[in-house]
Design an enzyme around this catalytic site. Structure first.
Site, PDB file in Angstrom:
ATOM      1  N   ASP A 109       1.002  -1.117  -0.076  1.00 20.96           N
ATOM      2  CA  ASP A 109       0.350   0.158   0.065  1.00 20.96           C
ATOM      3  C   ASP A 109       0.646   1.136  -0.315  1.00 20.96           C
ATOM      4  O   ASP A 109       1.220   1.205   0.443  1.00 20.96           O
ATOM      5  CB  ASP A 109      -0.720   0.308   1.074  1.00 20.96           C
ATOM      6  CG  ASP A 109      -1.743   0.997   1.327  1.00 20.96           C
ATOM      7  OD1 ASP A 109      -1.792   1.692   0.121  1.00 20.96           O
ATOM      8  OD2 ASP A 109      -2.832   1.389   2.464  1.00 20.96           O
TER       9      ASP A 109
ATOM     10  N   ASP B 242      29.348  17.426 -41.202  1.00 23.56           N
ATOM     11  CA  ASP B 242      30.177  18.589 -41.745  1.00 23.56           C
ATOM     12  C   ASP B 242      31.359  18.934 -41.796  1.00 23.56           C
ATOM     13  O   ASP B 242      31.746  19.502 -42.349  1.00 23.56           O
ATOM     14  CB  ASP B 242      28.909  19.765 -42.258  1.00 23.56           C
ATOM     15  CG  ASP B 242      27.974  19.557 -43.749  1.00 23.56           C
ATOM     16  OD1 ASP B 242      27.531  18.676 -44.284  1.00 23.56           O
ATOM     17  OD2 ASP B 242      27.044  20.373 -43.303  1.00 23.56           O
TER      18      ASP B 242
ATOM     19  N   ASP C 154      20.309  14.760 -49.519  1.00 20.67           N
ATOM     20  CA  ASP C 154      20.587  15.680 -48.785  1.00 20.67           C
ATOM     21  C   ASP C 154      19.646  16.128 -47.839  1.00 20.67           C
ATOM     22  O   ASP C 154      18.508  16.037 -48.682  1.00 20.67           O
ATOM     23  CB  ASP C 154      21.532  17.164 -48.908  1.00 20.67           C
ATOM     24  CG  ASP C 154      22.720  18.263 -48.000  1.00 20.67           C
ATOM     25  OD1 ASP C 154      21.906  17.557 -46.538  1.00 20.67           O
ATOM     26  OD2 ASP C 154      23.535  18.298 -48.783  1.00 20.67           O
TER      27      ASP C 154
HETATM   28  C1  DGJ Z   1      25.939  20.112 -46.537  1.00 18.43           C
HETATM   29  C2  DGJ Z   1      26.112  18.436 -46.825  1.00 18.43           C
HETATM   30  O1  DGJ Z   1      26.127  18.415 -45.522  1.00 18.43           O
HETATM   31  C3  DGJ Z   1      27.154  18.755 -47.559  1.00 18.43           C
HETATM   32  O2  DGJ Z   1      28.496  17.942 -47.648  1.00 18.43           O
HETATM   33  C4  DGJ Z   1      27.144  19.547 -49.058  1.00 18.43           C
HETATM   34  O3  DGJ Z   1      26.327  18.734 -49.435  1.00 18.43           O
HETATM   35  C5  DGJ Z   1      26.378  20.679 -48.757  1.00 18.43           C
HETATM   36  N1  DGJ Z   1      25.269  20.222 -47.755  1.00 18.43           N
HETATM   37  C6  DGJ Z   1      25.754  21.242 -49.967  1.00 18.43           C
HETATM   38  O4  DGJ Z   1      24.566  22.681 -50.070  1.00 18.43           O
END
Ligand code: DGJ
Length: 732
Positions: A53, A549, A479
């Site tokens: 409880d 990136d 992308d």
């Molecule tokens: C972001 C991607 O990660 C890059 O490698 C490249 O393709 C750019 N966009 C292009 O706009």
């Protein structure tokens, strides 16, 4: 048989090679979660749970004279809001009469061979004939709203997948306000949370912290998986490390808004709920309609993180990735992005391609800027036809010329986006997300196409498949360069707007499915400004994703390290780029850049004109080395040898061939020191009794010596040196 039902005890047990998962149905139809963890074979685990409880945790009406049972305290499989479980819940609804109640009780279950699928969404599939499926059906006795809980079992990788289907079997419309894929109750133990956070150019950084008495949330409301919070968490024992301790992994197979909540409740039980984020989510279910949640990939290791990672690596390679390139050798590529950005024409591209071919590169990828009026990132998205001012012989002419050089030709696209300055937007402004009478947020000066619309998906399918039909394109980089906002579909009524974020993701999957099915020879690589959509759902359409990136190898080590907890190296797009690096300005040796990029899908992304003859010779050697080690790297067992969180001045990782015949050790000095300490590592995964011969000088070591004593590198100096050493097991 990996799913067992013991009728007399109403006990459901799932078994994988090393784990067990157990549930029990009680006399009132409540489904109890009894156990998940190390394999316990036939043992019944109900003895673990003692009812008591607890003040302010009420009791179901049917049990009102028994105050020791409360929905607020007992471990469950799927828990609903509004009927007395005050912890985080898996589902919240509003019924036709305006009430919020949903009280699910067991109705039936079914055990089936094979793995279930989910309409419109990617799922883990079975390619070894080992999977089984359990479906437990629960129903609310008043509204007849039904929840089907799906469990897919993959014994050899210790994986259980879970998802839910919500079916309106009642007479009135129901609105879903939240519909998670999983609830996992962990009643005992002290756990740390490991998650993978970051930002653009610094994805999947590992953070580990003890759970606290609260609700912690790992989430994305960006409409995409996000650079910021990967939908993957590990709950591990406080003392767990690479080789020891209990670790539970939960990975969400989804690419949109997601939310993982982890609660430590009043009794120190831990509950994890994972699913589509409930922000801006409202789904109408009319009589007879169903809603399917995406699936969660669950795995458990009692031997630390390495084993957990191996489970996920194996599963993703064999049961998530698909198509020709799932296991086939992939080409070494060159991408022109960091070599030219938008500033190119046919001559410049072909000059780069010729040099690449001479170096032994196998695939040339033409990145952003080849279409419409795209000369910078302000215009052209949506117009998927070639810019003949830049490429007078079109894509066909360019692809043919690249093919004549002995290379495959690949192309960049960003289907889900549109620029206002484009033919597409001028013709169809209503195809972009924007709330009525409002200007939408821009990101990279682009808007988001409404992928919930069939006409948008059809347009994209037609325009991209036209490109693929007309020119000899053997690779596509897909992308996506902004988060999603202003989600409002001009093609849907007011009361359906809460469905659009999820319908967007379903539209993306539909387009990916149609294109990958129609062009099975093409290698697709996912991308979202690097690793903004790095998840198992995207991997089921593209076996590799551009990881980040940020191409600086020293930063990449951290990103690859974090990603490796859940994802195999064969999924990680990695390139050697220029030095000084374009993102950080750091100068690193070509060798270091090669060593790091080789622990990925491997390619180049730099202006070859700027390289010396010596650099070019080194690149030829790198490519030869990569090809020599290809299967060892891509298919071998991956071991992290250093813990980045401990702040070591060097990082090491290792690949061991599945048959144990060879191993490759990679080491990078990420923080060079004066009067440096020695770099010493202990190898893993070797046969202690075998002898291993070091390539460089033929010296011989026993597996035991390398694993228990270790290996010491010669002292190294200079900027970020790296070493790669290869041992071959001596034939007995
Ligand atoms: C972001 C991607 O990660 C890059 O490698 C490249 O393709 C750019 N966009 C292009 O706009």
């Amino acid at each position: 048989m990996s799913i067992i039902y013991q009728r007399e005890r109403k006990l459901l047990t799932i078994e994988t090679e090393n784990t067990s998962y157990q549930m029990q149905i009680d006399g009132n139809g409540f489904l109890h979660h009894l156990y998940y963890g190390r394999r316990i074979d036939a043992a019944e685990m109900s003895y673990l749970h003692v009812n008591a409880d607890r003040g302010f945790s009420g009791n179901p009406y049917v049990l009102r004279n028994n105050r020791t049972f409360s929905l607020d305290t007992f471990p469950q499989e799927y828990t609903s809001f509004g009927v007395g479980d005050y912890r985080i819940n898996s589902i919240a609804v509003t019924n036709g009469d305006g009430s919020y109640a949903a009280d699910f009780r067991y109705l039936s279950h079914e055990i089936m061979p094979g793995k279930y699928t989910i309409p419109g969404m990617p799922t883990v599939y079975d390619d070894r004939g080992e999977a089984e499926t359990l479906v437990i059906t629960m129903q609310d006795p008043v509204t007849k709203l039904t929840v089907k809980l799906y469990y897919g079992v993959f014994p050899s990788t210790d994986v259980i997948t879970r998802c839910a289907e919500i079916v309106n079997n009642g007479q009135e419309e129901v609105t879903l306000l939240k519909a998670d894929s999983i609830c996992l109750d962990m009643p005992f133990g002290k756990w740390d949370l490991v998650h993978f956070h970051g930002r653009h150019c610094l994805e999947r950084q590992v953070e580990r912290s003890p759970l606290i008495h609260s609700i912690q949330t790992i989430a994305s409301k960006r409409g995409m998986t996000s650079h910021h919070h990967n939908p993957f968490v590990i709950l591990c024992d406080h003392r767990a490390d690479e080789d020891h301790g209990d670790c539970f992994g939960l990975m969400f197979m989804y690419s949109g808004n997601h939310k993982t909540e982890i609660e430590v409740d009043q009794l120190e039980n831990v509950r994890v709920c994972m699913g589509i984020h409930d922000a801006q989510f409202r789904w109408k279910l009319s009589t007879g309609e169903s809603f399917h949640t995406p699936e969660v990939i669950l795995s458990f290791s009692s031997q630390g993180f390495t084993k957990l990672s191996h489970n996920y690596h194996d599963l993703i390679r064999h049961n998530v990735c698909r198509g020709k390139y799932k296991l086939a050798q992939r080409p070494v590529l060159i991408n022109n992005w960091e070599a030219t950005y938008f500033d190119f024409n046919e001559e410049k591209i072909l000059h780069l391609a010729r040099q690449a071919a001479e170096l032994g590169i196998e695939l040339f990828v033409l990145d952003d800027g080849w279409f419409g009026s795209r000369n910078d990132d302000n215009a052209g998205l949506g117009d998927w036809f070639v810019n003949t001012e830049k490429l007078p012989h079109g894509l066909t002419g360019l692809a043919d010329e690249v093919n004549r050089l002995g290379m495959k030709f690949g192309l960049w696209i960003e289907p889900e986006m549109v620029n206002e300055n484009s033919q597409l937007y001028r013709e169809h402004p209503d195809w972009a997300f924007a709330a009525p009478h409002r200007s939408p947020m821009t990101g990279r000066n682009q808007l988001v196409l409404d992928m919930s619309r069939k006409d948008v998906v059809d347009y994209l399918y037609e325009s991209i498949s036209k490109l693929l039909r007309e020119s000899h394109i053997e690779y596509i980089k897909w992308d996506m360069n902004r988060p999603i906002s202003d989600v409002y579909s001009h093609g849907a009524p007011r009361e359906r707007q809460g469905e659009i974020s999820h319908r967007y993701v379903l539209g993306v999957y539909e387009l990916m499915n149609r294109l990958t099915s129609a062009f099975p020879e093409v290698l697709f690589e996912g991308c979202a400004g690097g690793g903004g959509r790095f998840d198992p759902a995207i991997l089921s359409y593209s076996p590799q994703i551009w990881l980040s990136d940020d191409t600086d190898p020293i930063e990449r080590i951290k990103i690859q390290y974090g990603s490796s907890f859940g994802y195999p190296v064969s999924t990680m797009g990695a390139h050697v780029s220029a030095s000084p690096n374009h993102q950080t300005g750091r100068t690193t040796p070509l060798k270091t850049r090669g060593v790091v990029a080789m622990s990925g899908t491997f390619g180049y992304e730099l202006d070859l004109n700027k390289l010396s003859a010596q650099d070019k010779e080194e690149i030829r050697t790198q490519i030869a080395d990569f090809k020599r080690y290809y299967w060892l790297i891509q298919d071998g067992e991956y071991y992290r040898l250093t813990d980045l969180e401990e702040g070591s001045f060097y990082t090491a990782w290792q690949f061991v061939a599945r048959d144990g015949s060879e191993t490759l050790v990679n080491m990078v000095v990420n923080s060079p020191q004066p009067n440096s300490l020695l770099i010493h590592i202990r190898l893993k995964g070797l046969d202690p009794e075998a002898v291993y011969v070091l390539d460089n000088d033929g010296s011989r070591y026993s597996g035991a010596a390398l694993m228990y004593g270790g290996f010491t590198f010669p002292l190294m100096s200079g900027d970020y040196p790296a070493e790669q050493i290869h041992f071959v097991r001596e034939q007995a």
